[in-house]
Design an enzyme around this catalytic site. Sequence first.
Site, short mmCIF file in Angstrom:
data_model
loop_
_atom_site.label_atom_id
_atom_site.label_comp_id
_atom_site.label_asym_id
_atom_site.label_seq_id
_atom_site.Cartn_x
_atom_site.Cartn_y
_atom_site.Cartn_z
N ARG A 1 23.58 -18.97 21.58
CA ARG A 1 22.50 -18.39 20.77
C ARG A 1 23.02 -17.93 19.41
O ARG A 1 22.27 -17.90 18.42
CB ARG A 1 21.82 -17.24 21.51
CG ARG A 1 22.69 -16.01 21.71
CD ARG A 1 22.01 -15.00 22.63
NE ARG A 1 22.74 -13.74 22.71
CZ ARG A 1 23.83 -13.56 23.46
NH1 ARG A 1 24.31 -14.55 24.18
NH2 ARG A 1 24.42 -12.38 23.51
N HIS A 2 24.29 -17.59 19.37
CA HIS A 2 24.85 -17.13 18.09
C HIS A 2 24.98 -18.30 17.11
O HIS A 2 24.84 -18.11 15.91
CB HIS A 2 26.21 -16.47 18.32
CG HIS A 2 26.13 -15.35 19.31
ND1 HIS A 2 25.39 -14.21 19.07
CD2 HIS A 2 26.65 -15.21 20.56
CE1 HIS A 2 25.47 -13.41 20.12
NE2 HIS A 2 26.23 -14.00 21.04
N ASP B 1 43.47 -7.11 -3.91
CA ASP B 1 43.62 -6.60 -5.28
C ASP B 1 44.66 -5.47 -5.23
O ASP B 1 45.30 -5.24 -4.19
CB ASP B 1 42.26 -6.18 -5.88
CG ASP B 1 41.72 -4.86 -5.31
OD1 ASP B 1 42.32 -4.33 -4.35
OD2 ASP B 1 40.71 -4.37 -5.83
N HIS B 2 44.80 -4.75 -6.34
CA HIS B 2 45.79 -3.66 -6.38
C HIS B 2 45.47 -2.56 -5.37
O HIS B 2 46.38 -1.96 -4.80
CB HIS B 2 45.86 -3.07 -7.80
CG HIS B 2 44.53 -2.59 -8.30
ND1 HIS B 2 43.52 -3.46 -8.66
CD2 HIS B 2 44.02 -1.33 -8.46
CE1 HIS B 2 42.45 -2.76 -9.04
NE2 HIS B 2 42.74 -1.47 -8.93
N HIS C 1 30.38 -13.14 17.75
CA HIS C 1 28.95 -13.35 17.46
C HIS C 1 28.68 -13.96 16.09
O HIS C 1 27.68 -14.65 15.93
CB HIS C 1 28.19 -12.01 17.56
CG HIS C 1 28.05 -11.53 18.98
ND1 HIS C 1 27.22 -10.49 19.33
CD2 HIS C 1 28.63 -11.95 20.13
CE1 HIS C 1 27.30 -10.29 20.63
NE2 HIS C 1 28.16 -11.14 21.15
N CYS D 1 40.73 -4.88 -0.39
CA CYS D 1 40.66 -4.17 -1.68
C CYS D 1 40.66 -2.68 -1.34
O CYS D 1 41.07 -2.30 -0.24
CB CYS D 1 39.45 -4.61 -2.51
SG CYS D 1 37.82 -4.25 -1.81
N GLY D 2 40.22 -1.85 -2.27
CA GLY D 2 40.25 -0.41 -2.00
C GLY D 2 39.35 -0.02 -0.84
O GLY D 2 39.76 0.70 0.07
N THR D 3 38.13 -0.53 -0.87
CA THR D 3 37.16 -0.22 0.19
C THR D 3 36.89 -1.38 1.13
O THR D 3 36.29 -1.19 2.19
CB THR D 3 35.80 0.16 -0.45
OG1 THR D 3 35.35 -0.97 -1.21
CG2 THR D 3 35.92 1.39 -1.34
N GLY D 4 37.23 -2.59 0.72
CA GLY D 4 36.87 -3.80 1.47
C GLY D 4 35.49 -4.32 1.10
O GLY D 4 35.10 -5.42 1.51
N ILE D 5 34.76 -3.53 0.31
CA ILE D 5 33.37 -3.89 -0.01
C ILE D 5 33.30 -4.97 -1.09
O ILE D 5 32.62 -5.99 -0.93
CB ILE D 5 32.57 -2.64 -0.44
CG1 ILE D 5 32.49 -1.62 0.69
CG2 ILE D 5 31.16 -3.04 -0.90
CD1 ILE D 5 31.96 -0.25 0.27
N GLY D 6 33.99 -4.74 -2.19
CA GLY D 6 33.92 -5.69 -3.31
C GLY D 6 34.36 -7.08 -2.91
O GLY D 6 33.69 -8.08 -3.23
C1 RB5 Z 1 39.43 -1.01 -7.50
O1 RB5 Z 1 39.61 0.25 -8.10
C2 RB5 Z 1 38.35 -0.92 -6.44
O2 RB5 Z 1 37.11 -0.81 -7.05
C3 RB5 Z 1 38.41 -2.15 -5.55
O3 RB5 Z 1 39.65 -2.19 -4.93
C4 RB5 Z 1 37.40 -2.20 -4.42
O4 RB5 Z 1 37.38 -1.01 -3.70
C5 RB5 Z 1 36.06 -2.67 -4.79
O5 RB5 Z 1 35.16 -2.79 -3.95
#
Ligand code: RB5
Length: 147
Positions: A132-133, A8-9, A98, A65-70
Amino acid sequence: MTIAIASDHGGYELKQQIIKFLEENKVSYADLGTYSTESVDYPDIAIPCAEAVARGEYEKGIIICGTGIGVCIAANKVKGIRAALCHDTFSARMSRMHNNANILTMGGRVIGPGLATAIVKEWLAADFEGARHERRLNKISEYENSV
Ligand code: RB5
């Protein structure tokens, strides 16, 4: 082996750095966007990339993405995808050995290009150990197929 790469951006700048690394190391890739820092919604980027990997069009994917979480949450909703958020080289290696991770996610606002390229290098080089994995991953697939 062709790698799908997307962001994403919030991950755009790091995606461009990773693309530079892939080109320098002659790794075949497809850039699935986004193509500027204009704001986009990360599921619109992560899900099509994950679906392309799940269909077998690409062997692996890297989504930023910004955090990699989303993007990790979104990608893991796609059947057959094992996306791993890694911000260190040990986790990156283990996610292949693994967990047989087929998508690597990272946060462009969390780590710099030096560490990110080291993570990509480890992740691409490491192979799944099976044994096992495999049994453990089969339990996840069985659950995935049962719902
Ligand atoms: C976008 O502002 C931000 O929320 C996205 O890049 C990401 O970090 C979401 O998990």
